[in-house]
Design an enzyme around this catalytic site. Structure first.
Site, mmCIF file in Angstrom:
data_model
loop_
_atom_site.group_PDB
_atom_site.id
_atom_site.type_symbol
_atom_site.label_atom_id
_atom_site.label_comp_id
_atom_site.label_asym_id
_atom_site.label_seq_id
_atom_site.Cartn_x
_atom_site.Cartn_y
_atom_site.Cartn_z
ATOM 1 N N CYS A 138 -6.081 7.026 8.794
ATOM 2 C CA CYS A 138 -5.248 7.316 9.934
ATOM 3 C C CYS A 138 -4.203 7.991 9.752
ATOM 4 O O CYS A 138 -4.324 9.398 9.963
ATOM 5 C CB CYS A 138 -4.865 5.906 10.230
ATOM 6 S SG CYS A 138 -4.528 5.751 12.118
ATOM 7 N N LYS A 174 -3.637 3.734 1.010
ATOM 8 C CA LYS A 174 -3.006 4.749 2.001
ATOM 9 C C LYS A 174 -1.648 5.341 1.389
ATOM 10 O O LYS A 174 -0.525 4.579 1.235
ATOM 11 C CB LYS A 174 -2.663 4.133 3.078
ATOM 12 C CG LYS A 174 -2.391 4.889 4.455
ATOM 13 C CD LYS A 174 -2.241 4.126 5.819
ATOM 14 C CE LYS A 174 -2.091 4.905 7.003
ATOM 15 N NZ LYS A 174 -1.891 4.264 8.129
ATOM 16 N N GLU A 234 -9.818 1.294 10.387
ATOM 17 C CA GLU A 234 -8.752 1.110 9.531
ATOM 18 C C GLU A 234 -8.421 -0.344 9.844
ATOM 19 O O GLU A 234 -8.398 -1.020 10.886
ATOM 20 C CB GLU A 234 -7.306 1.738 9.901
ATOM 21 C CG GLU A 234 -6.135 1.395 8.926
ATOM 22 C CD GLU A 234 -4.951 2.416 9.476
ATOM 23 O OE1 GLU A 234 -3.901 2.365 8.623
ATOM 24 O OE2 GLU A 234 -4.961 2.853 10.666
#
Length: 259
Positions: A145, A111, A45
């Site tokens: 993540c 995200k 990430e």
């Protein structure tokens, strides 16, 4: 003949706020991995910048050029490359994973779940849609993540046909057992492959434990990194996934109307 893919989760220590050393590291590693026949590479990430909040908007302006270079490398090496970067958009910044396949941008995922403990919600805007993309190595579902803590997203991707869940991460100490358990859980419950790349070492004030992983659909760990920089490598076999899904037909036995 079985369909196999040589995959790598590329784990390294991100230089916070400095694009050139991170990009140089990835360039070098991709060249070596190409010689070894690697077909899919997952990067951590925010791999080119880290979470350098004070410079985030400035750094985001470099992302288009980085993506263009990665596209060229993916074309040159015949690879699929996935990793997240800060994406500028209408005065905002998204934490965005780009999927590059033989020189073509096949999709990007912003995200959805922002980690407030690390102030992501103060510096990023969250995405609002999932990504499943057909590539030369199979159907990829994309996480970033913290998304790991939300099993609904993985299940949606699996039901829609994902074969590999790719997970760029920056997951720090001391929550290493959470990282491991969640990755295993997403693989087992959805009977698919997981390729997860974490960073490692000290990045700013945070210590990252590495532990990048390639996991099979039974929850078997096919490859795992330690604390040091590494190319965590495994060959995945889709026939094994199909056989396991026939043996334990979880998708056929679902009762979504009941929950």
């Amino acid at each position: 003949m079985s369909r196999t893919v040589k995959t790598v989760a590329l784990q390294f220590t991100i230089t916070l706020g400095e694009i050139e050393p991170n990009l140089a590291h990835v360039r070098t590693k991709l060249a070596r991995l190409a010689r070894e026949g690697t077909q899919l590479v997952v990067l951590p990430e925010m791999w080119a910048t880290g979470f350098a909040y004070k410079k985030l908007n400035e750094l985001a302006l470099r992302t288009a050029g980085i993506v263009e270079e990665l596209a060229d490398l993916s074309r040159q090496y015949g690879m699929v490359i996935v990793g997240s970067l800060p994406e500028p958009h209408d005065g905002k910044v998204y934490n965005c994973a780009y999927v590059l396949d033989n020189g073509v941008l096949k999709g990007k995922y912003r995200k959805i779940h922002l980690f407030s403990l690390m102030q992501e919600d103060r510096f990023f805007d969250g995405g609002d849609s999932w990504l499943l993309v057909e590539t030369s190595v199979g159907k990829l579902g994309v996480f970033i993540c913290y998304d790991l803590r939300f099993p609904e997203l993985a299940r949606r991707l699996a039901v829609e046909g994902a074969e590999i869940l790719v997970v760029p991460g920056e997951w720090p100490k001391p929550r290493d057992e959470h990282w491991r358990a969640l990755l295993l859980g997403r693989a087992i419950e959805n009977q698919l492959f997981v390729v997860a790349a974490n960073c490692c070492g000290l990045v700013g004030k945070l210590d990252f434990f590495g532990m990048s992983m390639v996991i099979g659909p039974k929850g078997e760990v096919l490859a795992e990194g330690g604390y040091e920089q590494a190319a965590v490598t495994a060959t995945i076999d889709f026939d094994e996934m199909a056989a396991w899904r026939e043996q334990i037909p979880c998708f056929d036995d679902r009762k979504p109307d009941c929950y």
